[in-house]
Design a protein around this motif. Sequence first.
Motif, PDB file in Angstrom:
ATOM      1  N   PRO A 178      45.370  29.454  46.186  1.00 45.25           N
ATOM      2  CA  PRO A 178      46.507  30.122  45.521  1.00 45.25           C
ATOM      3  C   PRO A 178      46.244  31.575  45.156  1.00 45.25           C
ATOM      4  CG  PRO A 178      45.460  28.514  44.056  1.00 45.25           C
ATOM      5  CD  PRO A 178      44.892  28.291  45.419  1.00 45.25           C
ATOM      6  N   THR A 179      44.984  31.989  45.093  1.00 49.59           N
ATOM      7  CA  THR A 179      44.708  33.394  44.763  1.00 49.59           C
ATOM      8  C   THR A 179      44.685  34.290  45.996  1.00 49.59           C
ATOM      9  OG1 THR A 179      42.303  33.082  44.880  1.00 49.59           O
ATOM     10  CG2 THR A 179      43.358  32.703  42.745  1.00 49.59           C
ATOM     11  N   ALA A 180      44.861  33.713  47.180  1.00 53.71           N
ATOM     12  CA  ALA A 180      44.963  34.537  48.390  1.00 53.71           C
ATOM     13  C   ALA A 180      46.301  35.281  48.371  1.00 53.71           C
ATOM     14  CB  ALA A 180      44.854  33.672  49.635  1.00 53.71           C
ATOM     15  N   VAL A 181      46.270  36.547  48.776  1.00 55.24           N
ATOM     16  CA  VAL A 181      47.477  37.380  48.797  1.00 55.24           C
ATOM     17  C   VAL A 181      47.872  37.605  50.257  1.00 55.24           C
ATOM     18  CG1 VAL A 181      48.495  39.591  48.166  1.00 55.24           C
ATOM     19  CG2 VAL A 181      46.813  38.506  46.647  1.00 55.24           C
ATOM     20  N   ILE A 182      48.987  37.018  50.652  1.00 54.23           N
ATOM     21  CA  ILE A 182      49.447  37.108  52.038  1.00 54.23           C
ATOM     22  C   ILE A 182      50.772  37.873  52.061  1.00 54.23           C
ATOM     23  CG2 ILE A 182      50.131  35.807  54.083  1.00 54.23           C
ATOM     24  CD1 ILE A 182      48.372  33.515  53.084  1.00 54.23           C
ATOM     25  N   HIS A 183      50.788  38.997  52.744  1.00 52.10           N
ATOM     26  CA  HIS A 183      51.984  39.845  52.796  1.00 52.10           C
ATOM     27  C   HIS A 183      53.139  39.074  53.430  1.00 52.10           C
ATOM     28  CE1 HIS A 183      54.597  43.281  53.740  1.00 52.10           C
ATOM     29  NE2 HIS A 183      53.880  43.966  52.839  1.00 52.10           N
ATOM     30  N   GLU A 184      54.329  39.333  52.921  1.00 49.48           N
ATOM     31  CA  GLU A 184      55.505  38.609  53.417  1.00 49.48           C
ATOM     32  C   GLU A 184      55.788  38.884  54.886  1.00 49.48           C
ATOM     33  OE1 GLU A 184      58.750  41.932  51.778  1.00 49.48           O
ATOM     34  OE2 GLU A 184      58.774  39.880  51.012  1.00 49.48           O
ATOM     35  N   ARG A 185      55.273  39.989  55.402  1.00 43.73           N
ATOM     36  CA  ARG A 185      55.479  40.314  56.816  1.00 43.73           C
ATOM     37  C   ARG A 185      54.260  39.954  57.671  1.00 43.73           C
ATOM     38  NH1 ARG A 185      57.504  46.326  57.314  1.00 43.73           N
ATOM     39  NH2 ARG A 185      57.706  45.654  59.498  1.00 43.73           N
ATOM     40  N   ALA A 186      53.352  39.182  57.100  1.00 39.45           N
ATOM     41  CA  ALA A 186      52.228  38.644  57.876  1.00 39.45           C
ATOM     42  C   ALA A 186      52.570  37.224  58.324  1.00 39.45           C
ATOM     43  CB  ALA A 186      50.958  38.639  57.042  1.00 39.45           C
ATOM     44  N   GLN A 187      52.028  36.822  59.440  1.00 35.79           N
ATOM     45  CA  GLN A 187      52.248  35.475  59.957  1.00 35.79           C
ATOM     46  C   GLN A 187      50.924  34.714  59.947  1.00 35.79           C
ATOM     47  OE1 GLN A 187      54.043  35.821  63.833  1.00 35.79           O
ATOM     48  NE2 GLN A 187      56.017  36.502  63.030  1.00 35.79           N
ATOM     49  N   VAL A 188      50.904  33.599  59.220  1.00 33.21           N
ATOM     50  CA  VAL A 188      49.709  32.762  59.129  1.00 33.21           C
ATOM     51  C   VAL A 188      50.115  31.336  59.480  1.00 33.21           C
ATOM     52  CG1 VAL A 188      47.841  31.930  57.665  1.00 33.21           C
ATOM     53  CG2 VAL A 188      48.751  34.241  57.316  1.00 33.21           C
TER      54      VAL A 188
END
Length: 443
Positions: free
Chosen positions: A337-347
């Motif tokens: 939950p502390t990972a920060v994933i940009h809304e325009r990144a695809q994971v």
Amino acid sequence: MRQEAQAIVLAAGPGMRMTSLTSHTPKCLLPLGTLPMLCYPLHLLQQAGFSEVSVVVSEGQEQRVGKMVEQYGLKVDLDVAVVSTAHDPGTADSLRQIASKIKRSVEEVVVISSDLVTDVALQDVLDQHRSRGADLTMLTSPTPSLQTTPPGPKSKTHLNSDIICTEAGSGRLVYAVAGGDYDECVTLQSSLLNCAAPLLLSASTQDAHLYVMKRWLFDYVLNKESPCADMGSLKAEILPHIVSCQFTDHSSNDKLGLSGAVEREEWDDLVKKYNSSVVPSRHHSLAHLQPPVCLTFHHPGLCVRANTLHTYWHLNRKINELFNQVYPNSEWQLRHPTAVIHERAQVSEDSVVGGGTVVCEKTNIASSVVGKHCRINPMVRLSASVLGDHVTLASGCVIENSLILASVERKCVIKNCIVTDSNKIEEGKTYSGEVLEATQDFA
């Protein structure tokens, strides 16, 4: 768990079969998913009710290992024992160096390798050991079938199976040869086939390097008066010796005919020497003069040792689907939950992202493991790869089917490679099937 068993995790091994990785990080601390390898056997012991565990580490690693309980939410107290690795000690040598750590009150000792990843119920192993009156129980499993291909130069990858022979039905261990200690053929005496019970001889079974020993047998193994005194390897030398000690006719001096068996007279002499050299205790006495009983506990489920590049890579690539099996009842999350994933990144859903990691915009991550506190800069394409902790990827990098344990700070293309040294990376270059290896040993 009552104080009837003590657990020892052997974590001092240098990882000689995966030196391209262990020159950068001690084997027991290499990441599997977003956890160090050592967490998995510790969690296994925790699930079986152990509240204290002794961990044997090499010099210089005690502080890093000692902090693991707090860092990863483990609920066991670690007693970290340091052994000298100046002369590349074997597993038995490591145990001898920490023999004083074994409490006098325990009746059994559980020895497990730090690289074992399994979903076996350890309590079931202990229950069988006790109910069957075994002196030694060895965990076995089918040799794993690996569908993944590790990165780096192309080479034949073959897992050596052990030769394991047991009595049908009882699971009694009657013969064991470690993988790699034999060529294409193994010679057995014909008398081995004359036992009363049918025998099962398997060349597709592995010794998982998890043993439960009665206290007297553990002390016998470490005692300077026993034949084991000059043996360095628990698996390759001491285990075959203990197995052979079973085959002694209690009523005469005749061998039962098995290769390497110990004669009754010889066993009695060993007992006398042993008893005269230890402090009298019900845990140490061999006064009953009975040879040991050795059993196997065969686990058909997940049981893999991450002691080669191939098995380590396989476990990391499959960790998303295996995690709940090998790390049950845990609050640890693979997508932290502390990972920060940009809304325009695809994971992708099957990717793992560790705590504190930042994934920037226009980045695509597919079927990959990303460790803790990493930074994936914009426009990176990462697929079918494994990143260790604290790795930074420069903007525009393309990385496929690679193991990255050091930062890639220059834009480049990396395919099917192992990277442990940032200084080996040049701007704009394409790397394929290489090992970009660290030049300095870990501290």
